[in-house]
Design an enzyme around this catalytic site. Structure first.
Site, PDB file in Angstrom:
ATOM      1  N   ILE A 237       0.828  -1.210   0.000  1.00  0.00           N
ATOM      2  CA  ILE A 237       0.000   0.000   0.000  1.00  0.00           C
ATOM      3  C   ILE A 237       0.855   1.250   0.000  1.00  0.00           C
ATOM      4  O   ILE A 237       0.350   2.348  -0.100  1.00  0.00           O
ATOM      5  CB  ILE A 237      -0.971   0.036   1.209  1.00  0.00           C
ATOM      6  CG1 ILE A 237      -0.221  -0.256   2.516  1.00  0.00           C
ATOM      7  CG2 ILE A 237      -2.115  -0.930   0.994  1.00  0.00           C
ATOM      8  CD1 ILE A 237      -1.086  -0.064   3.742  1.00  0.00           C
ATOM      9  N   GLY A 238       2.161   1.089   0.084  1.00  0.00           N
ATOM     10  CA  GLY A 238       2.999   2.280   0.057  1.00  0.00           C
ATOM     11  C   GLY A 238       4.457   1.899   0.133  1.00  0.00           C
ATOM     12  O   GLY A 238       4.808   0.776   0.496  1.00  0.00           O
TER      13      GLY A 238
ATOM     14  N   GLY B   8       7.723   3.546   1.836  1.00  0.00           N
ATOM     15  CA  GLY B   8       8.219   4.621   2.693  1.00  0.00           C
ATOM     16  C   GLY B   8       9.714   4.792   2.518  1.00  0.00           C
ATOM     17  O   GLY B   8      10.334   4.120   1.700  1.00  0.00           O
TER      18      GLY B   8
ATOM     19  N   ASN C 134      11.915   3.893   4.458  1.00  0.00           N
ATOM     20  CA  ASN C 134      12.661   2.754   4.970  1.00  0.00           C
ATOM     21  C   ASN C 134      12.331   1.436   4.298  1.00  0.00           C
ATOM     22  O   ASN C 134      13.018   0.451   4.470  1.00  0.00           O
ATOM     23  CB  ASN C 134      12.421   2.606   6.470  1.00  0.00           C
ATOM     24  CG  ASN C 134      13.146   3.677   7.251  1.00  0.00           C
ATOM     25  OD1 ASN C 134      14.328   3.888   7.053  1.00  0.00           O
ATOM     26  ND2 ASN C 134      12.438   4.388   8.120  1.00  0.00           N
ATOM     27  N   GLY C 135      11.259   1.357   3.572  1.00  0.00           N
ATOM     28  CA  GLY C 135      10.906   0.106   2.928  1.00  0.00           C
ATOM     29  C   GLY C 135       9.433   0.069   2.562  1.00  0.00           C
ATOM     30  O   GLY C 135       8.730   1.056   2.668  1.00  0.00           O
ATOM     31  N   LYS C 136       9.012  -1.121   2.132  1.00  0.00           N
ATOM     32  CA  LYS C 136       7.626  -1.241   1.669  1.00  0.00           C
ATOM     33  C   LYS C 136       6.643  -1.361   2.833  1.00  0.00           C
ATOM     34  O   LYS C 136       6.991  -1.859   3.894  1.00  0.00           O
ATOM     35  CB  LYS C 136       7.489  -2.482   0.785  1.00  0.00           C
ATOM     36  CG  LYS C 136       8.019  -2.262  -0.616  1.00  0.00           C
ATOM     37  CD  LYS C 136       7.729  -3.461  -1.499  1.00  0.00           C
ATOM     38  CE  LYS C 136       8.318  -3.254  -2.872  1.00  0.00           C
ATOM     39  NZ  LYS C 136       8.349  -4.461  -3.663  1.00  0.00           N
TER      40      LYS C 136
ATOM     41  N   ASP D 131      10.095  14.952  11.987  1.00  0.00           N
ATOM     42  CA  ASP D 131       9.815  14.846  10.555  1.00  0.00           C
ATOM     43  C   ASP D 131       8.328  15.067  10.306  1.00  0.00           C
ATOM     44  O   ASP D 131       7.675  14.249   9.691  1.00  0.00           O
ATOM     45  CB  ASP D 131      10.285  13.480  10.030  1.00  0.00           C
ATOM     46  CG  ASP D 131      10.501  13.489   8.523  1.00  0.00           C
ATOM     47  OD1 ASP D 131      10.523  14.587   7.935  1.00  0.00           O
ATOM     48  OD2 ASP D 131      10.633  12.406   7.942  1.00  0.00           O
TER      49      ASP D 131
END
Ligand code: NAG
Ligand code: NAG
Ligand code: NAG
Ligand code: NAG
Ligand code: NAG
Ligand code: NAG
Ligand code: NAG
Ligand code: NAG
Ligand code: NAG
Length: 688
Positions: free
Chosen positions: A355-356, A358, A360-362, A475
């Site tokens: 679904i995305g 990021g 850092n990873g999936k 962030d």
């Protein structure tokens, strides 16, 4: 007559040869002297190595071959073929995050005018990026993923013509000869890489490989490109690089360029080059092992068995240490799940569940046996940086519970492979998708946006004051604000968060965050505080109300732009045109919210309100002018606005005209907060 013709032929031949001669460029530099290239900005040559940037923030360096080179066949638009090769390294500094990249380029002029640092790579600036009158061709080696330039990832090679939006790009790496698999190369690990760039028959090929390796036959990029309009007849050729608040140093060790002799690129010396890799922590070595070989067989066997015995013990101790660590983790952190549970929930991490993606990873969607939906974030073990970020995420987010924070369900650490985090599933994706990438029906309404901003504020308030340790988010941005089924905002992605005791001064030497949301003092000193989160929140307010990203190509930054509109008394023009088109705005409220955004994003951290004050203001006080007991808001803000710094921080805006055209502080204050009064007493902390 014949003599004449022969004479003419000879003349033609000599001019032909002469032009051939002047258009030939041919050099091979195995190391640099100051006479080999001209240096601009922060570029230096030391020990025959060309270093483009140094460890100052926002540094630009450029090095160009000292004379122009002819790029086209005389009096035609036919671009001459060329072949260039160079060896580069991006040397990381210890404890700092990676910065920006190196570009090989053709430019029409010397110097670094018209270029900015950071994401502009020392190649272009806000205004000229994308302008075809730049006449710049470049090949970028970029280690920062910039959404405004549609970068594919944070480790890519791209072909740029007049713009930082690459025409074609690829993950950095190479195709080994005789194999069908791609080998990824990490650009900024300090290793030396050789690059080959060839142009002929309107095709540009870019190839790279670890230094010392034979040039792979299959190029990394092979892209059809007509350079005849791009290049001027004569151009400078060389390299440029830039740093932002995130830093490494960019080095070129050798360079060849030719438009006649295409075998130079094989003559770069690739052996005996210095390495810029950070020293690794030494691995345990078993001692007293070698002695066994010199002694007799019996002794050898004895030593062997002793060594094996020791090794097994050491191994066991290491394993025990790891187990102890995990016990400790269990004590503090939320429910640990088995890998099988998670595998089952995400259908074996199937692609259709993604679904995305990021930083850092999936991220996968999953369904737990009970039927509840979860978001599963998976990170691979290879990047230490990421692991550390995630451990921080677990340790802070796992213990924090608030209705405006994304809840962590559980986690799983696989022995070899990946670290996995399981969050509550957020049905309505992230806020940026509702503001930027959506059609009318999905777009967040004005009321939604105000409510979401309020909820984010209360989430941050909880982080700052609601827990025994102060948690900085570091962030805050629209893509980190997620929306649940009821469109309630929940702040997520605490990958960059660190715990801080209330008493200790929060400090760090590393800059974390996202370009565009970073407070000026973070960029300067690398230090974060609750006030730097307030800055990020201020940018978020402006972003959400204006429907504009903090940084967009060819435009001033969002904060500068809104300040300028305020100064010109045209603040309402800042509001998202799609919201204005819908009508029904409460203009007074919109202005106040934008003013609050500007105040939060004030360059002076001391002039920014605290999250307590922001939440108080939002609790009904923005729309209602209701004087309360306690300190008067006007007086408070007058004090805050007195910091003259704001004028010098935005010189482009405030020093542009004559001083008489600047509004007075009194005018700004009146314009900003009108007759609104407010008490700044502390609010109660929101529930867990
Ligand atoms: C960076 O380079 C500049 C030259 O442009 C030099 O004056 C400065 O001292 C360097 N700074 C550091 C920290 O090395
Ligand atoms: C070079 O480095 C110095 C600091 O060492 C900095 O002040 C200056 O802005 C840098 N110049 C460029 C063009 O990056
Ligand atoms: C190219 O054009 C210039 C002037 O336009 C002329 O002087 C020169 O002789 C031409 N060269 C060739 C090779 O035709
Ligand atoms: C960008 O560079 C151009 C020159 O190419 C210059 O005219 C312009 O003022 C620069 N813009 C910024 C924002 O620095
Ligand atoms: C491109 O740059 C030229 C020269 O700097 C300028 O005149 C022109 O307006 C720019 N075009 C755009 C679309 O910005
Ligand atoms: C790059 O160009 C190649 C060949 O034209 C094409 O197959 C590929 O999809 C392009 N990649 C990107 C990221 O544009
Ligand atoms: C670029 O690569 C392609 C594919 O390997 C090759 O056919 C072509 O000759 C190359 N062109 C140049 C200029 O190296
Ligand atoms: C390249 O572009 C120029 C100018 O637009 C045109 O004259 C030329 O024919 C083009 N070359 C090719 C091979 O398409
Ligand atoms: C071309 O370059 C290679 C390597 O630098 C050199 O050995 C060779 O002599 C050159 N050939 C010509 C014709 O200049």
């Amino acid at each position: 007559m014949k003599k004449h013709i022969a004479h003419l032929l000879l003349l033609l031949l000599t001019t032909f040869l002469a032009t051939q001669f002047t258009s030939a460029v041919d050099f091979l530099l195995n190391g640099f002297d100051s006479s080999d290239v001209s240096l601009y900005g922060n570029a230096t040559i030391e020990s025959r190595i060309l270093t483009l940037t140094n460890d100052t923030t926002f540094s630009i360096g450029r090095a160009l071959y000292p004379s122009r080179i002819r790029t086209k066949q005389p009096n035609t638009s036919v671009v001459l073929p060329f072949s260039t090769s160079f060896i580069f390294a991006m040397a990381p500094y210890e404890g700092r995050l990676p910065g920006h990249g190196i570009v090989f380029l053709f430019v029409p002029h010397v110097g670094i005018q018209g270029s900015s640092s950071a994401q502009h790579l020392g190649l272009f600036n806000f205004t000229n990026n994308g302008n075809s009158s730049n006449h710049v061709f470049g090949v970028e080696f970029d280690v920062f993923k910039n959404e405004e330039f549609r970068d594919i990832n944070d480790n890519h090679v791209g072909i740029d013509v007049n713009s930082l939006i690459s025409l074609n790009a690829s993950e950095a790496g190479y195709w080994p000869d005789g194999e069908n698999s791609f080998k990824k190369l990490t650009l900024n690990n300090g290793k030396n890489y050789q690059v080959w760039i060839d142009f002929a028959d309107n095709i540009v090929n870019v190839t790279m490989a670890p230094v010392g390796m034979k040039r792979p036959r299959q190029p990394l990029l092979s892209f059809p490109l007509n350079l005849s309009e791009v290049l001027e007849d004569e151009m400078y050729v060389g390299f440029t690089a830039a740093t932002g608040a995130l830093i490494e140093s960019h080095k070129i060790l050798a360079w060849s360029f030719s438009n006649t002799n295409f075998s130079h690129s094989d003559s770069l010396i690739t052996r005996g080059l210095p390495s810029f890799e950070l020293p690794k922590t030494p691995i345990h070595k078993t001692k007293g092992f070698i002695a066994g070989f010199t002694v007799g067989l019996l002794v050898f066997v004895t030593v062997c068995s002793v060594a094996v015995f020791l090794l097994i013990r050491m191994n066991r101790r290491i394993r025990r240490q790891r187990d102890e660590m995990e016990d400790w983790e269990l004590e503090y952190w939320p429910h640990r799940m088995t890998y099988q549970e998670i595998e089952l929930a995400t259908k074996n991490f199937s692609e259709e569940n993604v679904i995305g993606i990021g930083g850092n990873g999936k991220v996968y969607k999953g369904i737990l046996p009970g039927g509840s939906a979860v978001a599963v974030k998976r990170i691979s073990h290879e990047k230490n940086e990421g692991i550390r970020a995630f451990l921080a995420e677990i340790s802070s987010l796992g213990r924090l519970k608030h209705r405006n924070l994304v809840g962590l369900r559980g986690w799983c650490k696989k022995e070899k492979g990946s670290l996995i985090l399981v969050y509550d599933y957020m049905e309505n994706e992230s806020l940026d998708k509702r503001v930027f990438e959506c059609d009318e029906s999905k777009m967040a309404s004005y009321e939604d946006r105000i409510r979401i901003l309020k909820q984010v504020a209360s989430g941050i308030l909880y982080l700052h004051y609601g827990w025994e340790a102060k948690v900085l988010h570091r962030d805050i941005k629209s893509s980190n604000v997620l929306l649940d089924r009821d469109m309630n905002a929940r702040l997520g992605d605490f990958g960059l968060a660190r715990m801080h005791d209330h008493d200790k001064v929060a400090g760090t030497t590393r800059v974390v965050g996202t370009v565009g949301y970073l407070a000026p003092e973070v960029v300067r000193s690398g230090r974060s505080s609750t006030q730097t989160d307030v800055f990020g929140y201020g940018v978020l307010i402006l972003e959400v109300i204006c429907g504009r990203r903090p940084i967009e190509e060819g435009k001033p930054t969002l904060v500068e732009w809104v300040w300028e509109l305020l100064r010109r008394g045209e603040l309402l023009y800042a509001v998202d045109t799609r919201l204005r088109a819908r009508g029904g705005l409460n203009e007074e409220e919109v202005e106040r919210v934008l003013q609050l955004g500007l105040l939060c994003a004030h360059p002076d951290p001391n002039a920014r309100p605290t999250m307590r004050q922001v939440v108080k203001l939002f609790e009904g006080k923005i729309e209602v002018d209701e004087p309360e007991e306690g300190e008067d808001m006007e007086i408070y803000l007058l004090e805050k606005m007195k910091t003259k710094e704001i004028w010098s921080m935005y010189p482009q805006i405030f020093n542009s005209g004559s001083s008489s055209s600047h509004p007075t502080f009194e005018e700004i204050r009146k314009g900003l907060f009108g007759t609104m009064s407010h008490s700044w007493s502390d609010t109660t902390v929101e529930g867990r």
